[in-house]
Design a protein around this motif. Structure first.
Motif, PDB file in Angstrom:
ATOM      1  N   TYR A 272       0.882  -1.162   0.000  1.00  0.00           N
ATOM      2  CA  TYR A 272       0.000   0.000   0.000  1.00  0.00           C
ATOM      3  C   TYR A 272       0.916   1.207   0.000  1.00  0.00           C
ATOM      4  O   TYR A 272       1.427   1.582   1.027  1.00  0.00           O
ATOM      5  CB  TYR A 272      -0.908  -0.057   1.217  1.00  0.00           C
ATOM      6  N   ASP A 300      -2.628  -1.397  -5.133  1.00  0.00           N
ATOM      7  CA  ASP A 300      -3.472  -0.873  -4.048  1.00  0.00           C
ATOM      8  C   ASP A 300      -3.980   0.518  -4.455  1.00  0.00           C
ATOM      9  O   ASP A 300      -3.683   1.003  -5.554  1.00  0.00           O
ATOM     10  CB  ASP A 300      -2.661  -0.856  -2.740  1.00  0.00           C
ATOM     11  N   ILE A 301      -4.674   1.188  -3.572  1.00  0.00           N
ATOM     12  CA  ILE A 301      -5.425   2.391  -3.977  1.00  0.00           C
ATOM     13  C   ILE A 301      -4.615   3.453  -4.707  1.00  0.00           C
ATOM     14  O   ILE A 301      -5.176   4.272  -5.428  1.00  0.00           O
ATOM     15  CB  ILE A 301      -6.173   3.046  -2.788  1.00  0.00           C
ATOM     16  N   ILE A 337      -7.105  -3.230  -6.804  1.00  0.00           N
ATOM     17  CA  ILE A 337      -8.147  -2.961  -5.814  1.00  0.00           C
ATOM     18  C   ILE A 337      -9.286  -2.193  -6.480  1.00  0.00           C
ATOM     19  O   ILE A 337      -9.057  -1.352  -7.358  1.00  0.00           O
ATOM     20  CB  ILE A 337      -7.568  -2.170  -4.618  1.00  0.00           C
ATOM     21  N   TRP A 375     -11.965   6.646   1.393  1.00  0.00           N
ATOM     22  CA  TRP A 375     -10.726   7.095   0.733  1.00  0.00           C
ATOM     23  C   TRP A 375     -10.921   8.258  -0.250  1.00  0.00           C
ATOM     24  O   TRP A 375     -10.139   9.206  -0.268  1.00  0.00           O
ATOM     25  CB  TRP A 375     -10.040   5.948  -0.011  1.00  0.00           C
ATOM     26  N   TRP A 409      -9.690  -6.911  -6.066  1.00  0.00           N
ATOM     27  CA  TRP A 409      -9.619  -6.872  -4.608  1.00  0.00           C
ATOM     28  C   TRP A 409     -10.765  -5.992  -4.125  1.00  0.00           C
ATOM     29  O   TRP A 409     -10.806  -4.803  -4.431  1.00  0.00           O
ATOM     30  CB  TRP A 409      -8.250  -6.294  -4.252  1.00  0.00           C
ATOM     31  N   ASP A 411     -12.136  -4.415  -1.053  1.00  0.00           N
ATOM     32  CA  ASP A 411     -11.718  -4.075   0.307  1.00  0.00           C
ATOM     33  C   ASP A 411     -12.768  -3.129   0.915  1.00  0.00           C
ATOM     34  O   ASP A 411     -13.690  -2.688   0.238  1.00  0.00           O
ATOM     35  CB  ASP A 411     -10.339  -3.396   0.210  1.00  0.00           C
ATOM     36  N   MET A 412     -12.604  -2.817   2.172  1.00  0.00           N
ATOM     37  CA  MET A 412     -13.409  -1.792   2.868  1.00  0.00           C
ATOM     38  C   MET A 412     -14.908  -2.113   2.832  1.00  0.00           C
ATOM     39  O   MET A 412     -15.754  -1.242   2.952  1.00  0.00           O
ATOM     40  CB  MET A 412     -13.187  -0.405   2.235  1.00  0.00           C
ATOM     41  N   ARG A 478     -12.325  -8.594   2.114  1.00  0.00           N
ATOM     42  CA  ARG A 478     -11.985  -8.455   3.526  1.00  0.00           C
ATOM     43  C   ARG A 478     -13.179  -8.853   4.395  1.00  0.00           C
ATOM     44  O   ARG A 478     -13.042  -9.590   5.353  1.00  0.00           O
ATOM     45  CB  ARG A 478     -11.556  -7.023   3.834  1.00  0.00           C
ATOM     46  N   TRP A 491      -8.618 -12.546   3.141  1.00  0.00           N
ATOM     47  CA  TRP A 491      -7.432 -12.411   4.000  1.00  0.00           C
ATOM     48  C   TRP A 491      -7.869 -11.753   5.296  1.00  0.00           C
ATOM     49  O   TRP A 491      -9.006 -11.279   5.407  1.00  0.00           O
ATOM     50  CB  TRP A 491      -6.317 -11.669   3.262  1.00  0.00           C
ATOM     51  N   ASP A 494      -6.093  -5.945   8.423  1.00  0.00           N
ATOM     52  CA  ASP A 494      -4.935  -5.146   8.817  1.00  0.00           C
ATOM     53  C   ASP A 494      -4.294  -5.639  10.109  1.00  0.00           C
ATOM     54  O   ASP A 494      -4.430  -5.034  11.173  1.00  0.00           O
ATOM     55  CB  ASP A 494      -5.356  -3.676   8.950  1.00  0.00           C
ATOM     56  N   PHE A 527       0.623  -6.037   8.429  1.00  0.00           N
ATOM     57  CA  PHE A 527       0.312  -4.807   7.677  1.00  0.00           C
ATOM     58  C   PHE A 527       0.842  -3.572   8.405  1.00  0.00           C
ATOM     59  O   PHE A 527       1.573  -2.761   7.857  1.00  0.00           O
ATOM     60  CB  PHE A 527      -1.203  -4.734   7.513  1.00  0.00           C
ATOM     61  N   ARG A 550       0.590 -13.904   0.289  1.00  0.00           N
ATOM     62  CA  ARG A 550       0.749 -12.525  -0.189  1.00  0.00           C
ATOM     63  C   ARG A 550       1.533 -11.696   0.826  1.00  0.00           C
ATOM     64  O   ARG A 550       1.152 -11.609   1.990  1.00  0.00           O
ATOM     65  CB  ARG A 550      -0.622 -11.885  -0.422  1.00  0.00           C
ATOM     66  N   HIS A 552       2.303  -8.119   2.043  1.00  0.00           N
ATOM     67  CA  HIS A 552       1.624  -6.824   1.928  1.00  0.00           C
ATOM     68  C   HIS A 552       1.933  -5.991   3.159  1.00  0.00           C
ATOM     69  O   HIS A 552       2.099  -6.532   4.253  1.00  0.00           O
ATOM     70  CB  HIS A 552       0.115  -7.044   1.809  1.00  0.00           C
TER      71      HIS A 552
HETATM   72  C1  GLC Z   1      -7.234  -1.255   4.025  1.00  0.00           C
HETATM   73  C2  GLC Z   1      -6.803  -2.662   3.665  1.00  0.00           C
HETATM   74  C3  GLC Z   1      -5.340  -2.686   3.327  1.00  0.00           C
HETATM   75  C4  GLC Z   1      -5.088  -1.715   2.200  1.00  0.00           C
HETATM   76  C5  GLC Z   1      -5.567  -0.324   2.566  1.00  0.00           C
HETATM   77  C6  GLC Z   1      -5.478   0.645   1.405  1.00  0.00           C
HETATM   78  O1  GLC Z   1      -6.618  -0.850   5.197  1.00  0.00           O
HETATM   79  O2  GLC Z   1      -7.115  -3.566   4.679  1.00  0.00           O
HETATM   80  O3  GLC Z   1      -4.917  -3.971   2.989  1.00  0.00           O
HETATM   81  O4  GLC Z   1      -3.736  -1.690   1.886  1.00  0.00           O
HETATM   82  O5  GLC Z   1      -6.904  -0.370   2.989  1.00  0.00           O
HETATM   83  O6  GLC Z   1      -6.264   0.218   0.340  1.00  0.00           O
END
Ligand code: GLC
Length: 840
Positions: A272, A300-301, A337, A375, A409, A411-412, A478, A491, A494, A527, A550, A552
């Motif tokens: 990330y 990732d983002i 992601i 985000w 992916w 997530d969130m 997640r 997975w 965090d 993480f 993985r 990460h």
């Molecule tokens: C969340 C995820 C993490 C990722 C981050 C940014 O905290 O659990 O794995 O890197 O968001 O997307």
């Protein structure tokens, strides 16, 4: 939030167990009136009304009405087709029997499940209790019973003595005691009373998507209870008797995980965030230069434009298709992601404008779109309980698929919301349910919350399949709910870079496997925070034996790619990553087994070896990979302290040296010189092995009776290995192995284009016979020849294949005998004698 704070928050809405025990009810429980049905019984006991029905002989559903009304018969976890299943039962004066289970209904509607010969499997400690919309089911918890499952909840492997709340929660930096965290899988396995009087293991799935609570002997050591402030009182009782049978039946009930693409089993590098296409190129180049086999790099983002899902940053990732093409040429897939929050921007962002047009987003109680920060800043949230919203979501993937992104992916998706103490959306937000066999209606977040993440992945999975009908979708999530394994791998969120979390991760992945999720991972090497070099090395070693592997780490933390701590650490890490690639045929056969039967890839030792349940070693870090490999990391992973490994009866070999350990063979006199990689640190001691932790060594054992397939080293699963498939034969009882292969990416395997071959071995006197069965399916695997190495097999005997003499090589130091033959495509017997053995 601390556990106490969470419990307080939960209590505020009546989500924790009622303070008074159910036994303390004052009114005596009413005698039940039973009305038999062909598949079970209708029960009335005072104000209690319930229906107990058999779906199969070992699967019983219990539904309790509230105020005389049953909740609607609909589910996100169990398909309508399955819920319609009925098994014929025989009525008895106090209930009914199926072909394997007796159900007795007692005072107030208390249910007891027994074997046909009267051994109790599980018994209510009190009648079901309904209090307004809230309810409690209480069962006895015999002193010898252990409890597993519940997904990746914290607090160790055994759930006994602990209490949990199911409420999906973004739990950044969770401690090894925090609860709730990301997932809600309201399913547990009880091992029963044990001993001759016990009825065996069983499982219970409480299919209620509202906030629920579970207490496994926490408040009262001998009571197991569960309940919730709202939602259906609807649970499935799954009879075993073994834990493996319960696990498989649970997979049958909630759906098997589809076979993932083979590359998902390779090493995956994430961060990330990798901030630019050039950084991704550098990472890939370094992985290749350092000869670290790798299949996937994650985006990732940071690759997005202002964190907006389904966009790319034009400056840092100017040409995603070009990047994906270059990576593909290097045997590396990209997984990107795609968070579910859609940025609320007035113009120029199609996911928002189109989604608004499609009426795809969740609403406030007043009907306006619900907007909250994540985000990208102010965002809206797809209404995944609505079919049309899921379909709309699925179409968003077209651009990325066309660009060559291989997997996604999610997530969130608890869903996580920033700047609010609850970390999620208000309970009165409105969700439209318009799906499956649910009545079309509007509900609020209390009902939708725990299934939201799963339905996010369902929308992704279905959308990907629609866009690429013959490709296996790869989705990682997640948050999830029971049955989520049908759509995504998962997975543990965090976690932190601590030894404590390394240990926790093993236990979480084991419990996920017992809860339907055969494919899961924990961030190697934590993480949050930053690992010491030793922790990163140890975590990599153990991660190499987990289903999804993985690496990460969080933004702002030290880098944790394999090379960061210099050549000595890199050499160890690389050796373990390489070993995973050598084991790929074994991993892939386990993935096939998982998708067909529901057996987890990574398991607690007692899954295949029930006697391990009472072993006297500390087994809190031990696990098996399939039935054949037992991995025994130090139970105190940070400590140099010597420890014992208990090996289940039957005999074991040291994976690294190929030498027999545990029970020494009479013939194996004298010290054994290792000819292979790691020098063993184990000393034989009956079925107990003493290990001295050494950072460059992870004790791994092979069951005597295993035929273990491995392959020559490759740098990516997209590379075809050169040389024969190797089969290591470890003589022992019930000697067998399985080969599985297909094209690795398409769904052709479901139409018969696969290769599956059973192999058995048998020792009679000095003669070993290895029999290859006729392969099933019509796929031609990559290997043209197989090299069969029999361990613990010395002497100058002869070898034949289908009766014809062939050359064999023996290595007396390694105590092996090897022959190479054309890959058998018809039933083939190999015979290897050890005629000279007696004279040794
Ligand atoms: C969340 C995820 C993490 C990722 C981050 C940014 O905290 O659990 O794995 O890197 O968001 O997307």
């Amino acid at each position: 939030m601390t556990l106490t704070a969470l419990l307080l928050a939960a209590t505020a809405i009546g989500a924790t167990p009622p303070m008074q025990q159910t036994q303390a009810q004052t009114a005596p429980a009413a005698a039940p009136t039973l009305t038999p049905r062909s598949d079970g019984v209708e029960v009335r006991a005072g104000a209690t009304m319930m229906r107990v029905t058999a779906m199969t002989d070992g699967l019983i559903r219990v539904r309790v009405a509230k105020d005389g009304v049953y909740a609607e018969d609909a589910s996100w976890a169990v398909s309508a087709e399955l819920r319609r299943r009925k098994a014929a039962v025989t009525a008895t004066p106090d209930g009914f029997t199926t072909a394997s289970v007796r159900v007795r209904i007692g005072a107030g509607g208390a249910v007891t499940f027994e074997t046909l010969d009267g051994r109790v499997i599980s018994a209510d400690a009190a009648a079901p209790r309904v209090d307004g919309t809230a309810f409690t089911i209480a069962k006895t918890l015999p002193i010898a019973e252990h409890v597993y499952g519940m997904g990746d909840k914290t607090q160790g492997l055994d759930r006994r003595g602990h209490g949990f709340v199911d409420w999906n929660t973004d739990a950044f930096g969770f401690s090894s005691a925090d609860d709730p965290i990301y997932k809600s899988i309201p399913f547990f396995i009880g091992t029963g009373a044990g001993g001759a009087s016990g009825g065996g293991s069983y499982g219970i799935l409480l299919d209620n998507s509202y906030r629920t609570w579970f207490d496994f002997g926490h408040r009262d050591a001998e009571t197991l209870s569960f309940g919730g402030p709202d939602g259906p009182i609807d649970y499935y009782f799954i009879a075993g008797p073994s834990i493996a049978e319960v696990t498989r039946r649970y997979a049958d009930l909630t759906g098997h995980a589809p076979l993932a693409p083979k590359w998902a089993l390779g090493y995956q590098q994430s961060r990330y965030s990798y901030g630019s296409a050039d950084e991704v190129r550098q990472i890939a180049a370094r992985l290749r230069a350092d000869r670290v086999p790798t299949d996937v790099i994650w985006l990732d983002i940071g690759y997005q434009d202002r964190n907006r899902p389904f966009t790319t940053d034009a400056k840092t990732f100017p040409d995603l298709p070009k990047l994906a093409t270059e990576m593909k040429a290097d045997g590396i897939k990209l997984v990107a992601i795609t968070d579910l929050h859609i940025a609320k921007v007035d113009s120029g962002y199609a996911p928002y404008q189109d989604g608004m047009k499609a009426d795809a987003f969740i609403k406030n109680a007043d009907g306006t779109p619900y907007v909250a920060p994540v985000w990208p800043g102010p965002s809206v949230f797809p209404d995944f309980t609505k079919t049309a919203a899921r379909t709309w979501w699925g179409t968003q993937y077209k651009g990325f698929l066309d660009a060559g992104i291989a997997g996604f992916w999610n997530d969130m998706n608890e869903p996580a919301i920033f700047e609010t103490p609850t970390k999620t959306m208000p309970l009165d937000t409105r969700h439209r349910i318009d799906s499956d066999d649910f009545a079309s209606r509007v509900t609020d977040h209390r009902e939708a919350h725990n299934v939201y993440g799963m339905l996010n992945t369902r929308a992704t999975y279905d959308g990907l399949l629609k866009l690429r009908p013959d490709e296996r979708p790869f989705v990682m999530t997640r948050a999830s709910y029971a049955g989520g394994q049908r759509y995504a791998v998962t997975w543990t969120g965090d976690n932190s870079a601590t030894w404590d979390h390394l240990k926790l991760s093993v236990q979480q992945i084991i419990n996920l496997g017992l809860s339907g999720f055969g494919y899961s991972a924990a961030d190697v090497s934590g993480f949050a925070g930053g690992p010491s070099p030793d922790l990163l090395t140890r975590w990599t070693e153990i991660g190499a034996f987990t289903p999804v592997f993985r690496n990460h780490s969080a933004t702002g933390t030290p880098r944790v790619e394999p090379w960061v701590d210099g050549p000595d650490h890199l050499a160890i890490r690389r050796r373990f990553i390489e070993e995973r690639y050598r084991l790929m045929p074994y991993f892939y056969a386990l993935a096939d087994q998982n998708s067909r039967l529901g057996d987890p890839i990574m398991r607690p030792v007692f899954y295949d070896y029930p006697s391990a349940m009472t072993a006297s070693c500390d087994q809190s870090m031990a696990f098996t990979l399939g039935k054949s490999l037992l991995i025994a990391p130090p139970p105190k992973p940070e400590s140099p302290q010597v420890y014992d490994v208990c090996l289940p009866a039957g005999g074991w070999y040291d994976y690294w040296t190929g030498q027999r350990v545990g029970t020494p063979e009479p013939a194996a006199a004298g010290p054994i010189q290792s000819a292979t990689q790691a020098v063993p640190t184990a000393r034989s001691f009956g079925d107990r092995v003493i290990e001295t932790p050494r950072l460059d060594h992870l004790p791994v054992f092979v069951r005597a009776g295993t035929i273990l397939p491995r392959q020559p080293l490759v740098q990516s699963t997209s590379e075809t290995p050169t040389g024969p498939l190797t089969l290591d034969v470890y003589p022992g009882a019930d000697c067998s192995g399985t080969l599985y292969e297909d094209d690795g990416v398409s769904l052709a395997y479901a139409r018969g284009r696969y290769f599956r071959q059973a192999i058995r071995c048998e020792v009679v006197g000095n003669r070993m016979t290895i029999s290859f069965a006729k392969p099933q399916g019509n796929h031609t695997p990559w290997w043209r020849s197989v090299a069969v190495t029999v361990h613990d097999w010395t002497g100058t005997g002869t070898a034949t294949v289908k009766g014809k003499r062939v050359a064999n090589t023996t290595d007396s130091a390694a105590r092996t005998s090897t022959i190479v033959l054309k890959a058998p495509t018809t039933p083939t017997a190999i015979v290897i004698d050890r005629a000279g053995a007696a004279s040794q």
